[in-house]
Write a protein that holds these residues in place. Structure first.
Motif, short mmCIF file in Angstrom:
data_model
loop_
_atom_site.label_atom_id
_atom_site.label_comp_id
_atom_site.label_asym_id
_atom_site.label_seq_id
_atom_site.Cartn_x
_atom_site.Cartn_y
_atom_site.Cartn_z
N ASN A 72 15.84 -21.64 -38.71
CA ASN A 72 16.34 -22.52 -39.76
C ASN A 72 15.60 -22.28 -41.08
N LYS A 73 14.30 -22.07 -40.99
CA LYS A 73 13.51 -21.80 -42.20
C LYS A 73 13.95 -20.47 -42.82
N ALA A 74 14.14 -19.46 -41.98
CA ALA A 74 14.59 -18.16 -42.47
C ALA A 74 15.97 -18.28 -43.12
N ASN A 75 16.83 -19.09 -42.53
CA ASN A 75 18.16 -19.32 -43.08
C ASN A 75 18.07 -19.94 -44.48
N LYS A 76 17.21 -20.93 -44.63
CA LYS A 76 17.05 -21.57 -45.95
C LYS A 76 16.51 -20.58 -46.99
N LEU A 77 15.56 -19.74 -46.58
CA LEU A 77 15.03 -18.73 -47.49
C LEU A 77 16.10 -17.73 -47.89
N LEU A 78 16.94 -17.35 -46.94
CA LEU A 78 18.03 -16.42 -47.23
C LEU A 78 19.04 -17.06 -48.18
N GLN A 79 19.34 -18.34 -47.96
CA GLN A 79 20.25 -19.05 -48.88
C GLN A 79 19.68 -19.05 -50.30
N LYS A 80 18.40 -19.35 -50.41
CA LYS A 80 17.75 -19.39 -51.71
C LYS A 80 17.81 -18.03 -52.40
N GLN A 81 17.56 -16.97 -51.63
CA GLN A 81 17.60 -15.62 -52.20
C GLN A 81 19.00 -15.26 -52.65
N LEU A 82 20.00 -15.61 -51.86
CA LEU A 82 21.38 -15.29 -52.22
C LEU A 82 21.85 -16.06 -53.46
N LYS A 83 21.29 -17.23 -53.69
CA LYS A 83 21.69 -18.04 -54.84
C LYS A 83 21.07 -17.55 -56.16
N LYS A 84 20.08 -16.68 -56.06
CA LYS A 84 19.48 -16.14 -57.29
C LYS A 84 20.50 -15.27 -58.00
N LYS A 85 20.51 -15.37 -59.30
CA LYS A 85 21.46 -14.60 -60.11
C LYS A 85 20.78 -13.34 -60.67
N ASP A 95 26.60 -20.83 -49.60
CA ASP A 95 27.11 -22.20 -49.65
C ASP A 95 27.99 -22.56 -48.47
N LYS A 96 28.76 -21.65 -47.99
CA LYS A 96 29.72 -21.96 -46.93
C LYS A 96 29.21 -21.56 -45.55
N ILE A 97 28.88 -20.31 -45.38
CA ILE A 97 28.54 -19.81 -44.05
C ILE A 97 27.14 -20.26 -43.62
N LEU A 98 26.12 -19.88 -44.39
CA LEU A 98 24.75 -20.19 -43.98
C LEU A 98 24.47 -21.69 -44.01
N PHE A 99 25.04 -22.40 -44.96
CA PHE A 99 24.84 -23.85 -45.02
C PHE A 99 25.42 -24.51 -43.78
N ASN A 100 26.63 -24.10 -43.37
CA ASN A 100 27.25 -24.67 -42.18
C ASN A 100 26.47 -24.33 -40.92
N ILE A 101 25.96 -23.11 -40.85
CA ILE A 101 25.15 -22.72 -39.70
C ILE A 101 23.87 -23.55 -39.66
N ASP A 102 23.26 -23.75 -40.81
CA ASP A 102 22.00 -24.48 -40.90
C ASP A 102 22.17 -25.95 -40.50
N ASN A 103 23.32 -26.53 -40.77
CA ASN A 103 23.54 -27.95 -40.52
C ASN A 103 24.35 -28.23 -39.26
N SER A 104 24.39 -27.29 -38.35
CA SER A 104 25.16 -27.45 -37.13
C SER A 104 24.24 -27.61 -35.92
N PRO A 105 24.25 -28.79 -35.29
CA PRO A 105 23.44 -28.97 -34.09
C PRO A 105 23.91 -28.07 -32.94
N LYS A 106 25.20 -27.74 -32.93
CA LYS A 106 25.72 -26.86 -31.87
C LYS A 106 25.11 -25.46 -32.00
N VAL A 107 24.96 -24.98 -33.22
CA VAL A 107 24.35 -23.67 -33.43
C VAL A 107 22.87 -23.70 -33.03
N ASP A 108 22.19 -24.79 -33.38
CA ASP A 108 20.79 -24.93 -32.98
C ASP A 108 20.65 -24.90 -31.45
N GLU A 109 21.55 -25.60 -30.77
CA GLU A 109 21.52 -25.61 -29.30
C GLU A 109 21.81 -24.22 -28.74
N LEU A 110 22.76 -23.52 -29.34
CA LEU A 110 23.08 -22.16 -28.91
C LEU A 110 21.88 -21.23 -29.11
#
Length: 104
Positions: free
Chosen positions: A80-93, A24-39
């Motif tokens: 970005n796609k891999a990041n979303k998949l990782l977020q989804k996996q981490l959210k599984k209980k 929720d905090k780290i990967l979401f912020n990375i995913d939604n940051s244009p600066k990270v995409d540019e980097l």
């Protein structure tokens, strides 16, 4: 035995909380940051340039800058796609977490 189960449940809860925080905090912020995409894009281009410079010593043709840009854009999309998949996996209980906290 109850104490052991309580310890296991506590550890599992903490793990779930850490995974949720990362998703929720780290990967979401990375995913939604244009600066990270540019980097990421610049890093991919730098890697391609370095690899191409090395291979050029063996007669491999140089990759045009436009092609490097397209490769970098595709790489950023893949990350970005891999990041979303990782977020989804981490959210599984876990099964234990579901048994203790979720009502069926």
């Amino acid at each position: 035995m109850k104490l052991f189960r309580k310890i296991i449940i506590t550890i599992d809860n903490k793990r779930e909380n850490i995974e949720d925080f990362i998703a929720d905090k780290i990967l979401f912020n990375i995913d939604n940051s244009p600066k990270v995409d540019e980097l990421e894009k610049r890093a991919i281009i730098a890697g391609l340039t370095a690899g191409n410079a090395y291979l050029a010593t063996y007669g491999v043709p140089v990759i045009p800058d436009e092609v490097k840009e397209k490769i970098a854009d595709a790489g950023v999309k893949a990350l970005n796609k891999a990041n979303k998949l990782l977020q989804k996996q981490l959210k599984k209980k876990s099964k234990l977490y579901k048994e203790n906290y979720e009502k069926n």
